[in-house]
Write a protein that holds these residues in place. Structure first.
Motif, PDB file in Angstrom:
ATOM      1  N   GLY A  24       0.793  -1.216   0.000  1.00 26.34           N
ATOM      2  CA  GLY A  24       0.000   0.000   0.000  1.00 26.34           C
ATOM      3  C   GLY A  24       0.827   1.268   0.000  1.00 26.34           C
ATOM      4  O   GLY A  24       0.290   2.369  -0.174  1.00 26.34           O
ATOM      5  N   PRO A 145      -3.854  -1.923   7.199  1.00 30.62           N
ATOM      6  CA  PRO A 145      -4.593  -0.671   6.948  1.00 30.62           C
ATOM      7  C   PRO A 145      -4.072   0.509   7.760  1.00 30.62           C
ATOM      8  O   PRO A 145      -3.916   1.615   7.231  1.00 30.62           O
ATOM      9  CB  PRO A 145      -6.038  -1.025   7.338  1.00 30.62           C
ATOM     10  CG  PRO A 145      -6.113  -2.499   7.233  1.00 30.62           C
ATOM     11  CD  PRO A 145      -4.754  -3.000   7.630  1.00 30.62           C
ATOM     12  N   THR A 148      -0.707   1.591   6.436  1.00 29.80           N
ATOM     13  CA  THR A 148      -0.872   2.331   5.181  1.00 29.80           C
ATOM     14  C   THR A 148      -1.338   3.751   5.467  1.00 29.80           C
ATOM     15  O   THR A 148      -0.842   4.715   4.870  1.00 29.80           O
ATOM     16  CB  THR A 148      -1.884   1.614   4.268  1.00 29.80           C
ATOM     17  OG1 THR A 148      -1.420   0.273   4.005  1.00 29.80           O
ATOM     18  CG2 THR A 148      -2.042   2.349   2.946  1.00 29.80           C
ATOM     19  N   THR A 238      -8.620  -0.763   0.010  1.00 28.81           N
ATOM     20  CA  THR A 238      -8.125  -0.997   1.371  1.00 28.81           C
ATOM     21  C   THR A 238      -9.138  -1.767   2.196  1.00 28.81           C
ATOM     22  O   THR A 238      -8.793  -2.720   2.905  1.00 28.81           O
ATOM     23  CB  THR A 238      -7.807   0.347   2.061  1.00 28.81           C
ATOM     24  OG1 THR A 238      -6.785   1.014   1.332  1.00 28.81           O
ATOM     25  CG2 THR A 238      -7.337   0.106   3.497  1.00 28.81           C
ATOM     26  N   TRP A 239     -10.408  -1.404   2.110  1.00 30.39           N
ATOM     27  CA  TRP A 239     -11.430  -2.062   2.917  1.00 30.39           C
ATOM     28  C   TRP A 239     -11.770  -3.443   2.380  1.00 30.39           C
ATOM     29  O   TRP A 239     -12.152  -4.329   3.151  1.00 30.39           O
ATOM     30  CB  TRP A 239     -12.674  -1.180   2.998  1.00 30.39           C
ATOM     31  CG  TRP A 239     -12.337   0.143   3.591  1.00 30.39           C
ATOM     32  CD1 TRP A 239     -12.303   1.363   2.970  1.00 30.39           C
ATOM     33  CD2 TRP A 239     -11.901   0.383   4.939  1.00 30.39           C
ATOM     34  NE1 TRP A 239     -11.887   2.336   3.838  1.00 30.39           N
ATOM     35  CE2 TRP A 239     -11.629   1.773   5.053  1.00 30.39           C
ATOM     36  CE3 TRP A 239     -11.710  -0.438   6.051  1.00 30.39           C
ATOM     37  CZ2 TRP A 239     -11.189   2.352   6.239  1.00 30.39           C
ATOM     38  CZ3 TRP A 239     -11.265   0.134   7.233  1.00 30.39           C
ATOM     39  CH2 TRP A 239     -11.017   1.516   7.314  1.00 30.39           C
TER      40      TRP A 239
END
Length: 403
Positions: A24, A145, A148, A238-239
Motif C-alpha cells: 500500500g 490498513p 498504510t 483498502t477495505w
C-alpha cells in the motif's frame, strides 16, 4: 492457552504487518527515492525471496542454541531490518533492510510453531499453532490498513519505525513469557535434513505451495480486478483487503480448531471449496456485493489450510521438525511468488484481470489431488504393518529394562 503464545502472536503481528504493508506504500516509497513502481516492487519480491532462502538458513544456524534464544535473536534481526528500512538514505539500502527483516520471517514461524506445539497438550497442538498465526492474520485486518494510513499521512518511514517498535515489544514478550525449553538432545543437521526424505513431508510442502498459491493468484491482482471489473473506487481497495483479512482470521481459527480432530478431511474440504470459489470469482468479480463475499471466502478457505498443513509437517517430521517447519513457511512465500508470476503471464496474454482466478483454481485443485494422494499413501503404509502383525510374525518377547 499459555501466555507465551501471546508473545509469539505479537511477533507474528509485526512480521505480517511489515510483509504486506509495503504493497500500500509503493507509490510513496517510489516517489521519495525517484524510482518507478515496478522497481519499487522489488521490495515485495526481495522480501518473499528472503523468506524462502532465510527459512532454512536461519534455522540451521539456530540448531546449536535453545529455541527461545533463537526466537529472541530472530526478533532482534527483524527490528534491525525495519530500522534500516525506516532510515534508508537510498533505495538499495531500503531493499537491504527488507531482505534483513525477511530472513527472520520463515525461521520465526517455523521455530515458533514447534515451540507453540510443545507448550500445550498433544490434542491442542493445531490450536496453539493457529493462535500464533492469529497475529499474522490480524495484521492484515489492523496492522496493514493502519500502517498504510500512517504512511500516507505521516510518511512511510514512520510506518517502518512503528513496526520496529512492535518487534521490540515482541522480543520483550518472548524474553519474559516463553519458557526456556531445553534444547532437544541428539538433534543434528543430518537428522533435520533426513525429514526431507519422507514423502509425506514433501507432499505437505507441495500442498502448501499450491494451496496458498491459489489464494495469492487472485489477491495479488485484486486492486485492478476490483476497480476495472467490479467497478469499485480506488479508495475501496483498502477495505476490501480488510474484508479478506477478516476471512483469514476466521479461517485460521476454524482450521486450528478442527485440524486437531480431523486433519485430512479438513484439508479435503478447504482445498476443494477453495478451488470452486476461486473459479467462481471469475464471474462474481463483475458484481460488487458478490465480489466482496467471495473475497472474504477466499481468505477464510485459504487460511483454514494453514494450521493443518503446518501440523501435518510437524507430525510427519516429528523426529526433527524444526527445519521442516521453517521450510514449510518458506513454501507459503514460494507459492505467493509462483502464483503472482503465473497470474501476470495470463494477464499479459490479454486474458483479462479475472484470468488469475482460473490459475488459482487450478493450483488449489492440484493441492487437493496431492492431499488425496497423501491420504492414500498413508492408508497403504498403515495397512502393511497390520498384515505383518496378523500374519506369521513371532510373538513379541519381553524386553529387559536396564537401569
Amino acid at each position: 492457552m499459555p501466555l507465551a503464545l501471546l508473545a509469539l502472536a505479537i511477533g507474528a503481528f509485526g512480521i505480517g504487518t511489515t510483509e504486506f504493508v509495503i504493497m500500500g506504500l509503493l507509490p510513496e516509497v517510489a516517489g521519495d527515492f525517484g524510482v518507478s513502481i515496478p522497481t519499487a516492487g522489488f521490495l515485495v519480491t526481495g522480501y518473499a525471496l528472503g523468506v524462502v532462502l532465510g527459512a532454512p538458513l536461519m534455522t540451521v544456524l539456530g540448531t546449536k542454541i535453545s529455541r527461545k534464544r533463537m526466537l529472541m535473536l530472530l526478533m532482534g534481526l527483524f527490528v534491525v531490518g525495519n530500522v534500516l528500512s525506516a532510515v534508508a538514505p537510498a533505495f538499495g539500502v531500503m531493499l537491504a533492510g527488507r531482505v534483513v527483516a525477511s530472513l527472520a520471517h520463515g525461521a520465526f514461524f517455523g521455530i515458533g510453531s514447534v515451540v507453540a506445539a510443545e507448550l500445550v497438550a498433544p490434542e491442542k497442538k493445531a490450536g496453539a499453532i493457529a493462535m500464533m498465526f492469529t497475529g499474522l492474520t490480524v495484521a492484515n485486518v489492523v496492522g496493514v490498513p493502519l500502517g498504510t494510513l500512517v504512511g500516507q499521512t505521516l510518511g512511510w518511514r514512520m510506518t517502518f519505525a512503528i513496526v520496529a517498535a512492535l518487534g521490540v515489544v515482541g522480543l520483550a514478550g518472548i524474553a519474559k513469557l516463553v519458557p526456556d525449553l531445553p534444547k532437544p538432545q541428539g538433534v543434528r543437521l543430518r537428522h533435520e535434513l533426513a525429514a526431507f526424505r519422507n514423502v509425506q513431508v514433501l507432499l505437505a510442502m507441495a500442498m502448501t505451495v499450491l494451496g496458498f498459491g491459489g489464494v495469492f493468484a487472485a489477491v495479488t491482482y485484486l486492486a485492478p480486478m476490483m476497480t476495472d471489473v467490479a467497478g469499485y473506487a480506488d479508495s475501496s481497495v483498502t477495505w476490501l483487503l480488510v474484508l479478506f483479512g477478516l476471512g483469514m482470521v476466521a479461517g485460521n481459527l476454524i482450521g486450528g480448531k478442527f485440524a486437531d480432530r480431523a486433519l485430512m478431511p479438513l484439508l479435503f474440504i478447504s482445498l476443494g471449496a477453495l478451488a470452486v470459489v476461486l473459479a467462481l470469482f471469475t464471474f462474481t468479480a463483475h458484481n460488487k456485493v458478490a465480489a466482496a463475499v467471495t473475497i472474504a471466502l477466499i481468505g477464510a478457505l485459504g487460511f483454514a489450510t494453514v494450521p493443518p498443513l503446518q501440523k501435518r509437517v510437524l507430525d510427519q517430521a516429528s523426529g526433527a521438525p524444526t527445519l521442516a517447519s521453517a521450510v514449510n513457511i518458506g513454501a507459503f512465500n514460494l507459492g505467493n511468488a509462483l502464483s503472482a508470476w503465473l497470474g501476470g503471464i495470463v494477464i499479459a496474454a490479454g486474458l483479462g484481470y479475472t484470468a488469475p482466478n482460473w490459475v488459482g483454481a487450478a493450483l488449489a485443485g492440484s493441492a487437493l489431488v496431492l492431499a488425496i494422494l497423501s491420504a492414500a499413501l498413508e492408508r497403504r503404509s498403515a495397512a502393511v504393518p497390520s498384515l505383518v502383525v496378523t500374519g506369521t510374525a513371532p510373538a513379541e518377547q519381553p524386553t529387559p529394562v536396564h537401569h
